[in-house]
Enzyme design. Sequence first.
Site, mmCIF file in Angstrom:
data_model
loop_
_atom_site.group_PDB
_atom_site.id
_atom_site.type_symbol
_atom_site.label_atom_id
_atom_site.label_comp_id
_atom_site.label_asym_id
_atom_site.label_seq_id
_atom_site.Cartn_x
_atom_site.Cartn_y
_atom_site.Cartn_z
ATOM 1 N N ARG A 234 0.768 -1.206 -0.138
ATOM 2 C CA ARG A 234 0.003 0.056 0.065
ATOM 3 C C ARG A 234 0.807 1.249 0.013
ATOM 4 N NH1 ARG A 234 -5.303 -1.706 1.936
ATOM 5 N NH2 ARG A 234 -5.063 -3.927 2.235
ATOM 6 N N VAL A 235 0.791 2.430 -0.742
ATOM 7 C CA VAL A 235 1.180 3.642 -0.830
ATOM 8 C C VAL A 235 1.308 4.102 0.548
ATOM 9 C CG1 VAL A 235 0.984 5.909 -1.804
ATOM 10 C CG2 VAL A 235 0.656 3.711 -3.034
ATOM 11 N N ASP A 236 0.301 4.025 1.374
ATOM 12 C CA ASP A 236 0.373 4.649 2.560
ATOM 13 C C ASP A 236 1.507 3.993 3.504
ATOM 14 O OD1 ASP A 236 -1.665 6.100 1.919
ATOM 15 O OD2 ASP A 236 -3.028 4.945 3.278
ATOM 16 N N ASP A 237 1.860 2.850 3.058
ATOM 17 C CA ASP A 237 2.837 1.842 3.754
ATOM 18 C C ASP A 237 4.113 2.229 3.193
ATOM 19 O OD1 ASP A 237 0.867 0.827 5.414
ATOM 20 O OD2 ASP A 237 0.687 -0.903 4.475
ATOM 21 N N ARG B 77 2.903 0.801 12.713
ATOM 22 C CA ARG B 77 3.570 1.949 12.588
ATOM 23 C C ARG B 77 3.644 2.697 14.051
ATOM 24 N NH1 ARG B 77 2.214 2.723 7.211
ATOM 25 N NH2 ARG B 77 0.002 3.666 7.891
#
Length: 695
Positions: free
Chosen positions: A563-566, A664
Site C-alpha cells: 500500500r502506498v500509505d505503507d 507504525r
Amino acid sequence: RCRKTAEPLLSAFAARRDSLGRVKATRRKMVKQAVGGDPVAPPEGFAPNSGVDSYEKYKVMHDRSLEDPKGFWSDVIEEGGLHFEEDFDRSQDVFSYNYHHTKGPIDIKWFPGGKTNLSYNALDRNIKQGRGDQVAIIWEGNEPTDSSTLTYQELKDLVCQISNYLKSVGVKRGDRVNIYMPMLPELPATMLACTRIGAIHSVVFAGFSANSLSDRILDNKSEVLVTASGVLRGKKLIPLKQIVDDALEICEGAGHHVKTCLVLENKHALAKGKCSVKDGRDVWWEQAITSQPKECDVEWMDSEDPLFMLYTSGSTGKPKGVLHTTAGYMLGAYTTVKYIFDAKPGDIYWCTADCGWVTGHTYLTYGPLLNGVTTLVFEGVPTYPDAGRCWSIVDKHKVTQFYTAPTAIRSLMGFGNDWVKEHKRTSLRLLGSVGEPINPEAWLWYHEVVGNKNCPIVDTWWQTETGGIMITPLPGAWGMKPGSATFPFFGVKPVVLDEKGNEQEGACEGYLAIKQPWPSQMRSIYGDHPRFETVYFKHYDGYYFTGDGCRRDEDGYYWITGRVDDVINVSGHRIGTAEVESALDMHHSCCEAAVVGYEHPVKGQGIYAFVTLMDGAEANEDLRKELVMLVRSEIGAFAAPDAIHFAPGLPKTRSGKIMRRILRKIASNEYDQLSDTSTLADPSIVQKLIDSKQK
Ligand code: ATP
Ligand code: MG
C-alpha cells in the site's frame, strides 16, 4: 504459532541437504531464480483446454475490450446466455463517465437503459439451461461429519421463500438489509433473496463486535437484520444472537430502530433455547420462511440500480461502505470466474473467503453461480480439527479450484508438508491467491507442495472497490512469476503514475491507477459521495487511484509492492513493504514479517521489522544479524532494517491482512494514537506487541 517443516522448499533439493547453511543458500537461490528467471509455464495440457490458451489470444481480446467495449461485452452476454429483460441501448456508448473531480461530480455508468436481475441470472437462467438438478452449493460444516447439498432448483426455492418473507415485512426495492450470519447455505441464499427483489444487502462478517455491527447498521439505517443463533469456528463458540442484541441496543440508544430481526437456529452451534427473543422484533427462521411460497417474481433492475453495499476490510482506517450496481457487477463476476478460474460444467469450486468479504460475494456466491458450477461453503477454519482440514475437504468433495489468501497459505506452510501430503488432492486443477502480496516463498510452496506442480496459480489483485479481479494470470495463457499478479484482465487499463501523476512507460515503479471505468467498478460510498471522490479521484485528476504501489518489469508483468500509505522513504529511496517482507520470509526461522517506517534522525525514515518466528527458533542477536544481512544481500544496504522486533504475533484484520497502521504507531511509541482497532481479529495482540518491544 507457526512451525515450518525442516524440509527444504523444493523436494528435489531434499536429498542434497547436508547443512542448514547450505539449505538456506539453496532455498534463497531457488526463490531468486523463480522470481527473476524464466516464468513458470502453465502445467502441460492445461492451455489447450482453457478459455484463453495464449498471450497472443489474450492480447487481441484485451485490446478489443478497451477499443470496442460494446462489442466485447455484447459477445460476453451472448455467449453466456446472460439474460437482460430489456436490452441496453445499443445506440449509445456502453459506458459513460467523469473521472475528473475538477469537472463536476465523479460519475460512472454502464449498459444504459438495460434491465436485468442478478438472482435471476444466477438461478432461474441456470435452471432454464437444464442445471436444475445439479448441485449449486455444497456445505461443509465446522465438524467434518456435517455436510449437505442444495441443487440449483432447491436453492432457488429457498431464495424465493426468503424473498417472499422479506417482502412480507415490508422490504422494497432499494431498501437495505443487513446480514450477520455464519457460513451456512442460508447466507448466500439470503444475499440472492435480496438481489432478487432489488433490496441492497450489506453483509457484516459474523464475528465483528456489537460496536462494529451497530456502526454499520447506523451507517445504512436498515430496519431489517438477518442473523443466526451462533456459530462454532473450530472450538470457539460465537454467540451471534447475543452480539446482535447488544448491537441493536446501541442502535436504539442512537435513535435507530431495527424492526425485524430474522434469526436462523444454527443447530450445530447454539440451540434456540439459549437465545433471548424480543417479541415483535425477533422472528425464528423456521416459522418465518418454511411456509412461504417457493415462487417469487424477480424485480427487474436498471443497470445502474444499487445492488449491494459492503464495508472494506478496514486495513487502513474507518471502513468505507462500498456501493456496487447491478449490470456491471454481474458481468464482472461472470467473466472473471469464467476466464481466470477456467470455470467449466462439473467444477467443484472452493473459495475459502467468508461472505463477509467481497471475495465471498464475487468468488463464492455470484461468480460461480453465474457460471453454473458448484460452489463450496465452509463454516469452519482451516486448522480444525487439524491442519490438514483443507486438503481433506478437497478430497472429500473432489474440489477442482481452490482460492485462498496468503495468510492462510503461510500459516498452513508453517504446519509442515505432512498435513498436505497425507491427502491425495488429485482433483485440484487450479489454485488462487488473493488479499495481500504473496511472498515468493509461499507461492512456491503452494505450487510445489499443494499443487504438485500440476496447477497454475492465479495471484489475483483486486479490491472491494473494484468488484472483481483486475490484474491476474489467465491460467493457460502465459507463464507465472511467483509474487507477480502478471497482466490486466479484460476491460482494465492500469497505469503506473509517478509522484506528479505522469504516466510512466515500460519498466517502472510507482502508483497504481486505472485509466477508464470497468463494468464492476464501485459507483460511490454509501451516503458519502464526497468521500468517494476524495479517496479515489482527488490524488490524480482523471484516474481511479488504487492506493497501492506497483512495479512493472521489463516483460510488462505487474508486481504489487504494497500500500502506498505503507511505503517507506529511507534517505530518498522509496521502499515497498512487500519486497522487504519477502526477503525476511526467506529465512528459515522467520514465519511471517511485517515492516513499517519510523522516524529516523539521519535517514528521514528507518525500517522497523516485526518478525514472528517458527516454533523452536530462538530470538537472539545472531538471528537478528542474519535477518538484517539477508535483506542487505537480497535488496541492498539501503533497505536493511534498523530494528528487528521479535513479535509474539501480528495485528491482522478479520480477513487476515496485516494492519501496518497499528505497527507504525507501535514502532514510533505512539501508543495513545492507535485509533480504530475494531476490525482487528485479536485486539489483545496490540498490548502484547507493546510489552515485547525492546526497552
Ligand atoms: P481498507 O480499504 O478499509 O483499508 P482493504 O484495502 O484491506 O481495507 P480490501 O478491499 O479487502 O480492503 O483489500 C484490497 C487490498 O488488498 C488491495 O488494495 C491490495 O492492497 C491488497 N491485495 C489484494 N489482492 C492482492 C494481491 N493479489 N496482491 C497484492 N495485494 C493484494
Ligand atoms: Mg483498501
